[in-house]
Design a protein around this motif. Structure first.
Motif, PDB file in Angstrom:
ATOM      1  N   GLY A  33     -81.503-129.782 -67.774  1.00 28.74           N
ATOM      2  CA  GLY A  33     -81.339-129.087 -68.754  1.00 28.74           C
ATOM      3  C   GLY A  33     -81.210-127.719 -68.474  1.00 28.74           C
ATOM      4  O   GLY A  33     -79.956-126.865 -69.351  1.00 28.74           O
ATOM      5  N   ILE A  34     -81.738-127.069 -67.583  1.00 27.81           N
ATOM      6  CA  ILE A  34     -81.579-125.526 -67.528  1.00 27.81           C
ATOM      7  C   ILE A  34     -80.237-125.165 -66.962  1.00 27.81           C
ATOM      8  O   ILE A  34     -79.794-124.415 -66.902  1.00 27.81           O
ATOM      9  CB  ILE A  34     -82.732-125.048 -66.308  1.00 27.81           C
ATOM     10  N   LEU A  35     -79.882-126.254 -65.885  1.00 28.79           N
ATOM     11  CA  LEU A  35     -78.609-125.881 -65.221  1.00 28.79           C
ATOM     12  C   LEU A  35     -77.632-126.270 -66.292  1.00 28.79           C
ATOM     13  O   LEU A  35     -76.597-125.479 -66.109  1.00 28.79           O
ATOM     14  CB  LEU A  35     -78.560-127.124 -63.791  1.00 28.79           C
ATOM     15  N   ALA A  36     -77.384-127.122 -67.246  1.00 26.71           N
ATOM     16  CA  ALA A  36     -76.646-127.093 -68.117  1.00 26.71           C
ATOM     17  C   ALA A  36     -76.542-126.018 -69.113  1.00 26.71           C
ATOM     18  O   ALA A  36     -75.270-125.609 -69.364  1.00 26.71           O
ATOM     19  CB  ALA A  36     -76.969-128.713 -69.118  1.00 26.71           C
ATOM     20  N   ARG A  37     -77.561-125.583 -69.240  1.00 28.43           N
ATOM     21  CA  ARG A  37     -77.479-124.300 -70.081  1.00 28.43           C
ATOM     22  C   ARG A  37     -77.057-123.151 -69.372  1.00 28.43           C
ATOM     23  O   ARG A  37     -76.138-122.202 -69.885  1.00 28.43           O
ATOM     24  CB  ARG A  37     -79.195-124.034 -70.704  1.00 28.43           C
ATOM     25  N   LEU A  38     -77.427-122.941 -68.217  1.00 29.44           N
ATOM     26  CA  LEU A  38     -76.731-121.769 -67.344  1.00 29.44           C
ATOM     27  C   LEU A  38     -75.121-121.961 -67.277  1.00 29.44           C
ATOM     28  O   LEU A  38     -74.505-121.106 -67.389  1.00 29.44           O
ATOM     29  CB  LEU A  38     -77.440-121.871 -65.966  1.00 29.44           C
ATOM     30  N   TYR A  39     -74.660-123.212 -67.324  1.00 31.92           N
ATOM     31  CA  TYR A  39     -73.372-123.444 -66.873  1.00 31.92           C
ATOM     32  C   TYR A  39     -72.645-123.179 -68.192  1.00 31.92           C
ATOM     33  O   TYR A  39     -71.852-122.501 -68.341  1.00 31.92           O
ATOM     34  CB  TYR A  39     -73.110-125.208 -66.777  1.00 31.92           C
ATOM     35  N   TYR A  40     -73.269-123.454 -69.336  1.00 30.41           N
ATOM     36  CA  TYR A  40     -72.848-122.990 -70.468  1.00 30.41           C
ATOM     37  C   TYR A  40     -72.706-121.562 -70.886  1.00 30.41           C
ATOM     38  O   TYR A  40     -71.549-120.888 -71.241  1.00 30.41           O
ATOM     39  CB  TYR A  40     -73.454-123.654 -71.645  1.00 30.41           C
ATOM     40  N   TRP A  41     -73.714-120.631 -70.636  1.00 30.81           N
ATOM     41  CA  TRP A  41     -73.699-119.398 -70.683  1.00 30.81           C
ATOM     42  C   TRP A  41     -72.842-118.491 -69.754  1.00 30.81           C
ATOM     43  O   TRP A  41     -72.019-117.639 -69.910  1.00 30.81           O
ATOM     44  CB  TRP A  41     -75.253-118.627 -70.577  1.00 30.81           C
ATOM     45  N   GLN A  42     -72.701-119.289 -68.326  1.00 30.68           N
ATOM     46  CA  GLN A  42     -71.826-118.501 -67.450  1.00 30.68           C
ATOM     47  C   GLN A  42     -70.499-118.938 -67.341  1.00 30.68           C
ATOM     48  O   GLN A  42     -69.587-117.949 -67.182  1.00 30.68           O
ATOM     49  CB  GLN A  42     -72.576-118.817 -66.260  1.00 30.68           C
ATOM     50  N   ILE A  43     -69.966-120.210 -67.484  1.00 32.89           N
ATOM     51  CA  ILE A  43     -68.674-120.734 -67.329  1.00 32.89           C
ATOM     52  C   ILE A  43     -68.113-120.928 -68.690  1.00 32.89           C
ATOM     53  O   ILE A  43     -66.935-120.218 -68.844  1.00 32.89           O
ATOM     54  CB  ILE A  43     -68.777-122.042 -66.786  1.00 32.89           C
TER      55      ILE A  43
END
Length: 96
Positions: A33-43
């Motif tokens: 979930g944290i990785l998915a959120r980071l992907y959303y904000w960064q990519i």
């Protein structure tokens, strides 16, 4: 008899492994979930958020360079602000 009491109160091994597996799965899901959120904000929104941040922190302002006045102890002006016009001549560039 002692062995019989110990075996009766002993928890089954499958109960402990089930708990460990459940905790491990919860940790993995939270990490994903944290990785998915980071992907959303960064990519996904990275360029949009970067432009917004630049607008917040970069601006150009012109500040006039007026200086304050300096006074004597009795209140009279020692140094004040006056506007001065200068004319500079370079003689070697002048024609006769």
């Amino acid at each position: 008899m002692v062995n019989a009491l110990r075996s009766r109160h002993k928890k089954p091994e499958s109960d402990n492994s089930w708990r460990a597996t459940t905790v491990l799965l919860i940790i993995i899901v939270l990490f994903l979930g944290i990785l998915a959120r980071l992907y959303y904000w960064q990519i996904v929104r990275g360029s949009e958020l970067s432009a917004e941040a630049d607008q917040q922190y970069q601006r150009t302002r012109t500040i006039s360079g007026e200086r304050g006045q300096i006074f004597f102890a009795d209140g009279q002006i020692l140094v004040g602000n006056t506007q001065v016009h200068e004319l500079i001549v370079q003689p070697h560039l002048l024609e006769d």
